[in-house]
Design an enzyme around this catalytic site. Structure first.
Site, PDB file in Angstrom:
ATOM      1  N   SER A  60       3.023   5.977  -3.669  1.00  0.00           N
ATOM      2  CA  SER A  60       1.635   5.521  -3.586  1.00  0.00           C
ATOM      3  C   SER A  60       1.470   4.667  -2.337  1.00  0.00           C
ATOM      4  O   SER A  60       2.434   4.045  -1.867  1.00  0.00           O
ATOM      5  CB  SER A  60       1.279   4.683  -4.825  1.00  0.00           C
ATOM      6  OG  SER A  60       0.059   3.992  -4.652  1.00  0.00           O
TER       7      SER A  60
ATOM      8  N   TYR B 164       3.963  -3.029  -9.807  1.00  0.00           N
ATOM      9  CA  TYR B 164       3.640  -1.662  -9.403  1.00  0.00           C
ATOM     10  C   TYR B 164       3.930  -1.444  -7.918  1.00  0.00           C
ATOM     11  O   TYR B 164       4.549  -0.456  -7.531  1.00  0.00           O
ATOM     12  CB  TYR B 164       2.164  -1.379  -9.703  1.00  0.00           C
ATOM     13  CG  TYR B 164       1.723   0.043  -9.405  1.00  0.00           C
ATOM     14  CD1 TYR B 164       1.998   1.077 -10.298  1.00  0.00           C
ATOM     15  CD2 TYR B 164       1.033   0.343  -8.242  1.00  0.00           C
ATOM     16  CE1 TYR B 164       1.589   2.376 -10.036  1.00  0.00           C
ATOM     17  CE2 TYR B 164       0.626   1.650  -7.969  1.00  0.00           C
ATOM     18  CZ  TYR B 164       0.913   2.655  -8.860  1.00  0.00           C
ATOM     19  OH  TYR B 164       0.515   3.942  -8.595  1.00  0.00           O
TER      20      TYR B 164
END
Length: 255
Positions: free
Chosen positions: A146, A159
């Site tokens: 990501s 994350y």
């Protein structure tokens, strides 16, 4: 037909990847947390491309589930040609760094980083055994990360760290597996329209309109799927260990 495992393959980005690989004639083993009866619609749609589609429910953060996924795939299909490490979870509660909790941190790391790392280890061992028995065998491993591995979000520290870690995992495995003819890549999506981003659609609609991305639209799961299909099909050769950014130019700095 070649065989691919796609974790988190029945929804979101994983579903987009599965669709593109099915179009390309890949047999699929999909993995996810939901029971099989809740993903049957996706499995049926994918099977319409005249490929075999199987599902193995399990938590990739758990060693026994990872082992069962690999074992079930080999039993069903006889081998593995590609592993797509796509499954991931967002930061529970999206808590500020000063309020982050260890239990949530451990859970995110287990699913987003530890799970893919050790699932890759198992898949790589299987691929190496296949390479020893088949001339010209070509294996591929893809880590779907990501832009959060580059962009700081202080309410999603766990994350961000997990996705940044996948970048190094890509390099490590590329270096270790090159001698066996197994390519390893990182695909780094930007803002992709999926169930994970559905709760922040209004926020990103505004940011995209204001120039967050050079291409002023949301990324679609099919965009990521087409990139992964190109990688596992050998259409981007001589590039093991590299990052393919599917972000509409989001990471290009302009003045």
């Amino acid at each position: 037909m070649p065989v691919a495992i796609i974790t988190g393959g029945a929804r979101g980005i994983g579903r987009g990847i599965a669709g593109e690989l099915a179009k390309g004639g890949w047999n699929l083993m999909l993995n996810g947390m939901r029971p099989a009866n809740q993903v049957q619609e996706a499995l049926t749609e994918l099977a319409d491309f005249n490929v075999s589609v199987q599902y193995c429910a399990g938590d990739i953060g758990v060693a026994a589930d990872r082992e069962r996924l690999i074992k079930t795939t080999v039993e069903k299909f006889g081998g593995i040609d590609a592993l797509i490490n796509n499954a991931g979870i967002t930061s529970p509660g999206r808590k500020d760094l000063l309020e982050a909790e260890e239990d949530s941190f451990d859970r995110v790391m287990a699913v987003n980083l530890k799970g893919p790392f050790f699932l890759t280890q198992l898949a790589a061992r299987q691929m190496i055994s296949q390479a020893g028995n088949a001339v010209g065998f070509r294996g591929t491993i893809v880590f779907v990360s990501s832009v959060s591995g580059e962009f700081v979000s202080t309410n999603r520290g766990d994350y961000c760290l997990s996705k940044a870690g996948l970048g190094m995992a890509t390099k490590l495995w590329a270096a270790r597996l090159a001698e066996y003819g197994i390519d390893v890549f990182e695909v780094r999506p930007g803002v992709i329209r999926s169930d994970m981003t559905s709760g922040v659609q209004e926020k990103y609609d505004k940011l995209i309109a204001e120039g967050l991305t050079l291409q002023r639209r949301w990324g679609e799961v099919e965009d990521v799927g087409k990139a992964v299909r190109a990688l596992v099909s050998g259409q981007i050769p001589y590039a093991t260990g590299q990052v393919l950014r599917i972000d509409g130019g989001m990471t290009i700095r302009t003045m």
